[in-house]
Motif scaffolding. Structure first.
Motif, PDB file in Angstrom:
ATOM      1  N   ASP A 122      50.894  49.217  35.909  1.00  0.00           N
ATOM      2  CA  ASP A 122      51.076  48.138  34.942  1.00  0.00           C
ATOM      3  C   ASP A 122      50.204  46.928  35.262  1.00  0.00           C
ATOM      4  OD1 ASP A 122      53.396  49.089  33.146  1.00  0.00           O
ATOM      5  OD2 ASP A 122      54.163  49.437  35.164  1.00  0.00           O
ATOM      6  N   LEU A 123      50.194  46.526  36.533  1.00  0.00           N
ATOM      7  CA  LEU A 123      49.428  45.349  36.946  1.00  0.00           C
ATOM      8  C   LEU A 123      48.643  45.689  38.203  1.00  0.00           C
ATOM      9  CD1 LEU A 123      48.831  42.275  36.590  1.00  0.00           C
ATOM     10  CD2 LEU A 123      50.802  41.843  38.079  1.00  0.00           C
ATOM     11  N   TYR A 124      47.324  45.666  38.093  1.00  0.00           N
ATOM     12  CA  TYR A 124      46.462  45.987  39.236  1.00  0.00           C
ATOM     13  C   TYR A 124      45.862  44.682  39.742  1.00  0.00           C
ATOM     14  CZ  TYR A 124      43.535  49.074  42.090  1.00  0.00           C
ATOM     15  OH  TYR A 124      42.951  49.749  43.139  1.00  0.00           O
ATOM     16  N   VAL A 125      46.095  44.384  41.007  1.00  0.00           N
ATOM     17  CA  VAL A 125      45.784  43.071  41.573  1.00  0.00           C
ATOM     18  C   VAL A 125      44.713  43.193  42.652  1.00  0.00           C
ATOM     19  CG1 VAL A 125      46.754  41.078  42.793  1.00  0.00           C
ATOM     20  CG2 VAL A 125      48.147  42.304  41.102  1.00  0.00           C
ATOM     21  N   VAL A 126      43.690  42.356  42.571  1.00  0.00           N
ATOM     22  CA  VAL A 126      42.730  42.280  43.680  1.00  0.00           C
ATOM     23  C   VAL A 126      43.364  41.405  44.753  1.00  0.00           C
ATOM     24  CG1 VAL A 126      40.721  42.728  42.251  1.00  0.00           C
ATOM     25  CG2 VAL A 126      41.435  40.366  42.597  1.00  0.00           C
ATOM     26  N   HIS A 127      43.425  41.921  45.962  1.00  0.00           N
ATOM     27  CA  HIS A 127      44.208  41.328  47.042  1.00  0.00           C
ATOM     28  C   HIS A 127      43.517  40.127  47.697  1.00  0.00           C
ATOM     29  CE1 HIS A 127      47.587  42.888  49.941  1.00  0.00           C
ATOM     30  NE2 HIS A 127      47.738  41.622  49.649  1.00  0.00           N
ATOM     31  N   GLY A 128      42.268  39.889  47.348  1.00  0.00           N
ATOM     32  CA  GLY A 128      41.518  38.769  47.907  1.00  0.00           C
ATOM     33  C   GLY A 128      40.182  38.668  47.200  1.00  0.00           C
ATOM     34  N   PHE A 129      39.356  37.727  47.643  1.00  0.00           N
ATOM     35  CA  PHE A 129      38.033  37.538  47.057  1.00  0.00           C
ATOM     36  C   PHE A 129      36.993  38.173  47.975  1.00  0.00           C
ATOM     37  CE2 PHE A 129      34.097  35.160  46.319  1.00  0.00           C
ATOM     38  CZ  PHE A 129      34.013  35.215  44.928  1.00  0.00           C
ATOM     39  N   ASP A 130      36.140  38.999  47.393  1.00  0.00           N
ATOM     40  CA  ASP A 130      35.119  39.714  48.158  1.00  0.00           C
ATOM     41  C   ASP A 130      33.829  38.897  48.153  1.00  0.00           C
ATOM     42  OD1 ASP A 130      33.307  41.440  49.303  1.00  0.00           O
ATOM     43  OD2 ASP A 130      33.896  43.179  48.087  1.00  0.00           O
ATOM     44  N   MET A 131      33.486  38.336  49.305  1.00  0.00           N
ATOM     45  CA  MET A 131      32.287  37.507  49.426  1.00  0.00           C
ATOM     46  C   MET A 131      31.007  38.335  49.396  1.00  0.00           C
ATOM     47  SD  MET A 131      33.554  34.380  49.928  1.00  0.00           S
ATOM     48  CE  MET A 131      32.404  33.372  50.871  1.00  0.00           C
ATOM     49  N   HIS A 132      31.122  39.656  49.484  1.00  0.00           N
ATOM     50  CA  HIS A 132      29.941  40.512  49.647  1.00  0.00           C
ATOM     51  C   HIS A 132      29.653  41.386  48.419  1.00  0.00           C
ATOM     52  CE1 HIS A 132      30.108  39.240  53.798  1.00  0.00           C
ATOM     53  NE2 HIS A 132      31.352  39.659  53.865  1.00  0.00           N
TER      54      HIS A 132
END
Length: 334
Positions: A122-132
């Motif tokens: 239902d909800l897919y979440v990116v767990h952080g910000f990817d600097m690369h």
């Protein structure tokens, strides 16, 4: 149980969301419950009408999704559940086993679907910000995953407000799927997201689903619990004078109101502006019961003022600067 829309979507979620970091296998963390101990807790949450369940592939390195997936599907039909899971952190030792690249996101969502034994998330979440990884690559990959039917909505967690805004801007500029939710840390001992992140979400109609309402257990009133003694996050985030003074204030006010400190700390988060659904963790069915009872609490403004008087600013908590956090000292109550 009360239900609210997840941001500007039509999706209805319970005001309490079951956090599942502590379900899976104690081989991952000593305070994690195994499947036999986890299942009654998960199913008690469903008994109370909690339909929103938050997971991550990283929790117990996949075992958490397996345990939670089996427990919820034994108790409720898939259509009655709002299942959320996350991707970003390393799931193996390979160079493409982490991050927000197109390759990893496609691999990660398929692996989560297998572990959860479901056709969609239902909800897919990116767990952080990817600097690369270029933001354009991440947002196009997430859009394509939504278009494939494997995911219904997307959200994000634990990043700077400017990063979140940039990702949404790239999606909007290209006609791709935008984030509908932000999962950030918020509690009486950590309020930095109220400066930029939460006002941005309110302005954009994005749901705010805070985690760690008890400050990793610090505000639970049980400082000697296994979680408090063994969770490194508790020490690195909340081992300072301000946090300890706030914990003592929560205990004092809770005692005066005749409620558990954990209930007061949870209600404090639920009453913050912009909050949609608050994640709650529990080690027993009784703790689920306590969390649900917290929904009926109505503290006075003066009760919250007694807690808030001890707060002082601190660094934003995210993976890009946690190793360099600046200790803080509390302000004497005036």
């Amino acid at each position: 149980m009360d239900y609210v829309n997840l941001g500007r979507t039509g999706l209805k979620v319970s005001r309490l969301c079951l956090g599942t970091m502590n379900f899976g296998t104690p081989a991952w963390r000593p305070w994690v419950l195994d499947e036999a101990a986890s299942t009654p807790v998960i199913q008690r949450a469903l008994d109370h009408g909690i339909n929103f369940v938050d997971m991550a592939d990283f929790y117990s390195i996949g075992v958490g999704e397996e345990v939670v997936g089996r427990a919820v599907l034994k108790k409720a039909s898939r259509e009655q559940l709002v299942l959320a899971t996350k991707a970003y952190y390393a799931m193996g030792s390979g160079p493409n086993d982490e991050g927000l690249s197109r390759k990893h996101l496609f691999d990660a969502v398929d692996a989560s679907l297998r572990r959860l034994q479901t056709d969609y998330i239902d909800l897919y979440v990116v767990h952080g910000f990817d600097m690369h990884t270029p933001v354009e690559e991440t947002m196009r990959a997430l859009h394509d995953i939504v278009c494939s039917g494997r995911v219904r909505y997307i959200g994000a967690s634990t990043m700077y407000a400017w990063q979140f805004a940039k990702m949404n801007h790239v999606a909007e500029r290209n006609g791709w799927t935008r984030f509908v939710s932000m999962q950030c840390q918020l509690n009486a001992a950590y309020r930095e997201e109220e400066r930029e992140m939460i006002p941005y979400c309110v302005d954009e109609g994005i749901a705010v689903t805070p985690f760690s309402p008890l400050a990793r257990g610090l505000l639970s009133g049980a400082p000697d619990s296994l979680r408090n003694r063994t969770d490194g996050f508790t020490r690195s985030f909340y081992d300072d004078d301000t946090s300890l003074d706030i914990a003592r204030a929560v205990n004092r006010v809770a005692q005066r109101l005749g409620v558990a400190p954990s209930q007061l700390a949870l209600r404090w988060v639920m009453d913050r502006a912009g909050v949609t659904s608050t994640l709650v963790g529990a080690d027993s069915p009784a703790q689920i019961d306590d969390a649900v009872r917290a929904m009926a609490l109505r503290p006075e403004a003066s009760d919250y003022a007694e807690i808030d008087a001890w707060y002082t600013p601190c660094d934003v908590i995210n993976d890009h600067r946690n190793a360099h956090r600046i200790p803080r000292r509390s302000i004497a109550m005036r």
